[in-house]
Every structure is written in structure tokens, then in C-alpha cells.
Design a protein around this motif. Structure first.
Motif, PDB file in Angstrom:
ATOM      1  N   VAL A  44      37.929  54.276  37.847  1.00 51.35           N
ATOM      2  CA  VAL A  44      37.261  53.008  37.547  1.00 51.35           C
ATOM      3  C   VAL A  44      36.063  52.919  38.490  1.00 51.35           C
ATOM      4  O   VAL A  44      36.215  53.136  39.698  1.00 51.35           O
ATOM      5  N   PHE A  45      34.902  52.626  37.932  1.00 53.62           N
ATOM      6  CA  PHE A  45      33.665  52.721  38.706  1.00 53.62           C
ATOM      7  C   PHE A  45      33.212  51.366  39.240  1.00 53.62           C
ATOM      8  O   PHE A  45      33.726  50.318  38.870  1.00 53.62           O
ATOM      9  N   GLN A  46      32.198  51.469  40.102  1.00 54.94           N
ATOM     10  CA  GLN A  46      31.638  50.300  40.754  1.00 54.94           C
ATOM     11  C   GLN A  46      31.120  49.285  39.739  1.00 54.94           C
ATOM     12  O   GLN A  46      31.425  48.110  39.803  1.00 54.94           O
ATOM     13  N   LYS A  47      30.329  49.780  38.802  1.00 52.92           N
ATOM     14  CA  LYS A  47      29.773  48.899  37.783  1.00 52.92           C
ATOM     15  C   LYS A  47      30.640  49.062  36.545  1.00 52.92           C
ATOM     16  O   LYS A  47      30.843  50.176  36.096  1.00 52.92           O
ATOM     17  N   PRO A  48      31.185  47.953  36.005  1.00 50.15           N
ATOM     18  CA  PRO A  48      32.014  48.100  34.804  1.00 50.15           C
ATOM     19  C   PRO A  48      31.215  48.816  33.706  1.00 50.15           C
ATOM     20  O   PRO A  48      30.061  48.494  33.463  1.00 50.15           O
ATOM     21  N   ASN A  49      31.820  49.822  33.103  1.00 45.52           N
ATOM     22  CA  ASN A  49      31.084  50.631  32.123  1.00 45.52           C
ATOM     23  C   ASN A  49      31.848  50.785  30.811  1.00 45.52           C
ATOM     24  O   ASN A  49      32.155  51.910  30.401  1.00 45.52           O
ATOM     25  N   PRO A  50      32.193  49.657  30.158  1.00 50.25           N
ATOM     26  CA  PRO A  50      32.866  49.820  28.856  1.00 50.25           C
ATOM     27  C   PRO A  50      31.953  50.565  27.875  1.00 50.25           C
ATOM     28  O   PRO A  50      30.728  50.520  28.009  1.00 50.25           O
ATOM     29  N   PHE A  51      32.570  51.261  26.926  1.00 44.61           N
ATOM     30  CA  PHE A  51      31.779  51.889  25.866  1.00 44.61           C
ATOM     31  C   PHE A  51      31.167  50.780  25.003  1.00 44.61           C
ATOM     32  O   PHE A  51      31.771  49.704  24.858  1.00 44.61           O
ATOM     33  N   PRO A  52      30.026  51.011  24.395  1.00 47.62           N
ATOM     34  CA  PRO A  52      29.464  50.021  23.467  1.00 47.62           C
ATOM     35  C   PRO A  52      30.227  50.040  22.143  1.00 47.62           C
ATOM     36  O   PRO A  52      29.684  50.375  21.088  1.00 47.62           O
ATOM     37  N   LYS A  53      31.478  49.686  22.233  1.00 54.13           N
ATOM     38  CA  LYS A  53      32.407  49.699  21.105  1.00 54.13           C
ATOM     39  C   LYS A  53      33.250  48.446  21.234  1.00 54.13           C
ATOM     40  O   LYS A  53      33.187  47.750  22.233  1.00 54.13           O
ATOM     41  N   SER A  57      32.880  39.100  30.113  1.00 59.20           N
ATOM     42  CA  SER A  57      32.315  38.854  31.443  1.00 59.20           C
ATOM     43  C   SER A  57      32.509  40.099  32.309  1.00 59.20           C
ATOM     44  O   SER A  57      33.293  40.988  31.961  1.00 59.20           O
ATOM     45  N   GLY A  58      31.821  40.132  33.443  1.00 57.84           N
ATOM     46  CA  GLY A  58      31.914  41.304  34.321  1.00 57.84           C
ATOM     47  C   GLY A  58      33.339  41.619  34.748  1.00 57.84           C
ATOM     48  O   GLY A  58      33.778  42.770  34.706  1.00 57.84           O
ATOM     49  N   GLY A  59      34.062  40.573  35.133  1.00 59.53           N
ATOM     50  CA  GLY A  59      35.446  40.772  35.582  1.00 59.53           C
ATOM     51  C   GLY A  59      36.341  41.247  34.454  1.00 59.53           C
ATOM     52  O   GLY A  59      37.206  42.114  34.639  1.00 59.53           O
ATOM     53  N   GLN A  60      36.104  40.674  33.255  1.00 60.31           N
ATOM     54  CA  GLN A  60      36.887  41.116  32.087  1.00 60.31           C
ATOM     55  C   GLN A  60      36.537  42.558  31.733  1.00 60.31           C
ATOM     56  O   GLN A  60      37.418  43.350  31.375  1.00 60.31           O
ATOM     57  N   ARG A  91      38.432  44.774  33.982  1.00 59.19           N
ATOM     58  CA  ARG A  91      39.841  44.882  33.577  1.00 59.19           C
ATOM     59  C   ARG A  91      39.970  45.705  32.299  1.00 59.19           C
ATOM     60  O   ARG A  91      40.958  46.427  32.109  1.00 59.19           O
ATOM     61  N   LEU A  92      38.958  45.625  31.417  1.00 56.13           N
ATOM     62  CA  LEU A  92      38.970  46.479  30.224  1.00 56.13           C
ATOM     63  C   LEU A  92      38.892  47.959  30.633  1.00 56.13           C
ATOM     64  O   LEU A  92      39.595  48.815  30.067  1.00 56.13           O
ATOM     65  N   CYS A  93      38.068  48.250  31.629  1.00 52.48           N
ATOM     66  CA  CYS A  93      37.969  49.646  32.095  1.00 52.48           C
ATOM     67  C   CYS A  93      39.288  50.105  32.711  1.00 52.48           C
ATOM     68  O   CYS A  93      39.671  51.275  32.576  1.00 52.48           O
ATOM     69  N   ILE A  94      39.990  49.193  33.369  1.00 51.95           N
ATOM     70  CA  ILE A  94      41.313  49.533  33.906  1.00 51.95           C
ATOM     71  C   ILE A  94      42.290  49.760  32.751  1.00 51.95           C
ATOM     72  O   ILE A  94      43.063  50.729  32.755  1.00 51.95           O
ATOM     73  N   LEU A 142      31.390  41.967  41.217  1.00 52.49           N
ATOM     74  CA  LEU A 142      32.114  40.816  40.671  1.00 52.49           C
ATOM     75  C   LEU A 142      32.074  39.608  41.612  1.00 52.49           C
ATOM     76  O   LEU A 142      31.944  39.757  42.824  1.00 52.49           O
ATOM     77  N   ASP A 143      32.239  38.417  41.028  1.00 52.24           N
ATOM     78  CA  ASP A 143      32.285  37.201  41.839  1.00 52.24           C
ATOM     79  C   ASP A 143      33.675  37.086  42.490  1.00 52.24           C
ATOM     80  O   ASP A 143      34.588  37.841  42.159  1.00 52.24           O
ATOM     81  N   PRO A 144      33.837  36.137  43.414  1.00 52.65           N
ATOM     82  CA  PRO A 144      35.115  36.054  44.150  1.00 52.65           C
ATOM     83  C   PRO A 144      36.338  35.819  43.264  1.00 52.65           C
ATOM     84  O   PRO A 144      37.418  36.362  43.548  1.00 52.65           O
ATOM     85  N   ILE A 145      36.195  35.057  42.190  1.00 52.96           N
ATOM     86  CA  ILE A 145      37.365  34.794  41.334  1.00 52.96           C
ATOM     87  C   ILE A 145      37.748  36.056  40.562  1.00 52.96           C
ATOM     88  O   ILE A 145      38.927  36.435  40.499  1.00 52.96           O
ATOM     89  N   ALA A 146      36.763  36.734  40.014  1.00 52.75           N
ATOM     90  CA  ALA A 146      37.039  37.987  39.301  1.00 52.75           C
ATOM     91  C   ALA A 146      37.591  39.034  40.275  1.00 52.75           C
ATOM     92  O   ALA A 146      38.478  39.825  39.926  1.00 52.75           O
ATOM     93  N   THR A 147      37.089  39.027  41.501  1.00 49.07           N
ATOM     94  CA  THR A 147      37.579  39.949  42.526  1.00 49.07           C
ATOM     95  C   THR A 147      39.053  39.684  42.830  1.00 49.07           C
ATOM     96  O   THR A 147      39.863  40.617  42.896  1.00 49.07           O
TER      97      THR A 147
END
Ligand code: ADP
Ligand code: MG
Length: 259
Positions: free
Chosen positions: A97-106, A157-160, A163-166, A186-191
Motif C-alpha cells: 500500500v503506497f503513500q498516495k492512494p492509487n486506486p485503478f480508474p475502475k 475520499s482520500g481515506g476511503q 482503505r480501497l487499496c488495502i 490523509l487528514d487526522p480522522i482518515a489517519t
């Protein structure tokens, strides 16, 4: 240095691992063992080699043409750099899982279903549905995603997205999950949600996490490895590293003497 718990067989073992970029050494003789029911944190100042070392563990440095890796790395006692190892299989067993969330464009669904499909883990639609649901549940995203599975993963959202990448990593039944500063965008809540998730996933997977946030390392990990200038300076129980480090360099880092 390699083994804070010599009574147990490690999940992964790195022995004198060095990495060179265009001949310049970035990682020096790092020996470390990773256990399967623990979170191991890699900390240290920027540029000290944390990401470089993490990438050794699933051969992501293979994708960097200038990188050369020496030393031995084993997963369940098997040399991961041997010609006999299929790197696609390896990266399913050792997910990242990387620093910047990288979901596929799918779609959200396809992000999670992609791995199980290419690895042939499921044949019927019902089987894939079940893996998608299980993975999203484990990643703490099911309730938020179940009514929008056909929407694009990039619309979350970034946090979601993280979690999708996880969930995407979990979907192929990994044994080890590597996370490279997974909360830094990510922001503190997503973190906090990701940290909670790491707690829940521990026990099921060996987890190694790179973080430059010492509080995060203290919160989520049971073992901490401190890197400095490409060397592993100290490795041990997180509580000891943060309260009673053996090395002056560790002490200086945790007290904020360098950044
Ligand atoms: P960290 O993750 O601890 O910040 P890195 O592993 O990214 O550190 O970097 C360790 C060293 O290797 C740094 O000096 C960095 O500049 C160098 N490095 C990292 N990636 C590359 C690369 N792809 N090409 C050349 N040098 C790199
Ligand atoms: Mg890094």
C-alpha cells in the motif's frame, strides 16, 4: 540486530541486504526479521532508506532500472530473489500500500475483483462477489461502499481510497502487507481510521509500515526499526525503542534532535 525474538521462526528474513542506485549505496547490510502476528514500523529521517528497504521485501525495486539489490531475503524460508519465484505471485503474497492512494480508474468493485480474477482465485460471479465483500469488510469500507460498488474508486475520499487499496491488497489473500507512509496524504480522522484498521488486521497478516510519524509508530507497532543514513541502527520492541533506546542516534532521533 536481526532478531528481537530468536525463539520464533520469522515470516520474512532479510540478511545483509544492500541497495545501490546507479552504483551509489542507499542501503547498507540491513538484517532484520519480520514476524507474522506483529506490526513492524520502520522509522528514520527522510532519505535514510526506509522505502528502499520496504521495496526489497516484494521486489518492487525490480521496477527501478538503476536499482541493484544484494543480500538474501526469504519468505517462509524461500529466497524471494531466486529465478524460481514468480514475482506476480510474490507480490500477491506480499502486498503493498503506497503513500498516495492509487486506486485503478475502475469501479470500486473491479478494484477489488481485479487481483482475484487474474490470480484465478475465484471462477464464478458469486465467488468474486463474496471476495469483494469480505475484502471491503476487512478494510472497513463495506458499509460506505456497498451501495456504490459500480462507482469509480477514484470518486472516493482520500481515506476511503486508501482503505480501497488495502481491500485490493487483502483480496488476493496476502501473508504480508507492506505500507509505505499510508497516512501521509490523509487528514487526522482518515489517519485514525487506518490506524484502527491496522490494529484489526494484525494477527491475520504480518504488517510492515514505514512512517515518519513517531507517534504513529508508537501507536500501531509492536516492533520498531530505526534507520539512519542507509543503516539499520536499532531494532527492538517499540516500547523499548521509544523509552529506553540503546543507541545514541536513536535517542537523538526520538527526542527530535534531527528530522
Ligand atoms: P526514505 O523512504 O527513508 O525517505 P528512500 O528509500 O526513498 O528513503 O531513499 C534512500 C536513498 O536512496 C536516498 O538518498 C534517495 O535519494 C535514494 N533513492 C531512492 N529512490 C531512488 C531512485 N529511484 N533512484 C535513485 N536514488 C534513489
Ligand atoms: Mg520513503
Amino acid at each position: 540486530m536481526a532478531e528481537p525474538d530468536p525463539t520464533r521462526t520469522p515470516k520474512m528474513r532479510a540478511d545483509k541486504v544492500s541497495v545501490f542506485y546507479d552504483g551509489k549505496q542507499a542501503l547498507k547490510d540491513v538484517s532484520i526479521n519480520i514476524h507474522d502476528d506483529r506490526v513492524t514500523a520502520f522509522i528514520g529521517p527522510s532519505g535514510c532508506g526506509k522505502s528502499t528497504f520496504l521495496r526489497c521485501l516484494n521486489r518492487m525495486n525490480d521496477t527501478i532500472p538503476s536499482a541493484k539489490v544484494t543480500g538474501d531475503i526469504e519468505l517462509d524460508g524461500q529466497n524471494i530473489n531466486s529465478d524460481a519465484v514468480d514475482v506476480v505471485q510474490l507480490r500477491a503474497r506480499v502486498g503493498m500500500v503506497f503513500q498516495k492512494p492509487n486506486p485503478f480508474p475502475k469501479s470500486i468493485y473491479d478494484n477489488v475483483a481485479y487481483g482475484p480474477r487474474i490470480h484465478g482465485l475465484a471462477n464464478t460471479k458469486a465467488d468474486i462477489d463474496a471476495i469483494v465483500e469480505k475484502s471491503l469488510r476487512r478494510a472497513g469500507l463495506w458499509e460506505e461502499a456497498k451501495d456504490r460498488l459500480q462507482e469509480s474508486g477514484t470518486a472516493l475520499s482520500g481515506g476511503q481510497q486508501q482503505r480501497l487499496c488495502i481491500a485490493r491488497a487483502i483480496a488476493v489473500d496476502p501473508e504480508v502487507i507492506l505500507m509505505d507512509e499510508p497516512c501521509s496524504a490523509l487528514d487526522p480522522i482518515a489517519t485514525a481510521k487506518i490506524e484502527e484498521l491496522i490494529h484489526e488486521l494484525r494477527g491475520r497478516y504480518a504488517i510492515a509500515i514505514v512512517t515518519h510519524n513517531m507517534q504513529q509508530a508508537a501507536r500501531v507497532s509492536q516492533r520498531t526499526a530505526f534507520f539512519h543514513l542507509g543503516e539499520l541502527v536499532e531494532y527492538g520492541k517499540t516500547s523499548e525503542i521509544f523509552t529506553n533506546p540503546r543507541e545514541v542516534r536513536t535517542q537523538d532521533y526520538i527526542t527530535g534532535r534531527y528530522g
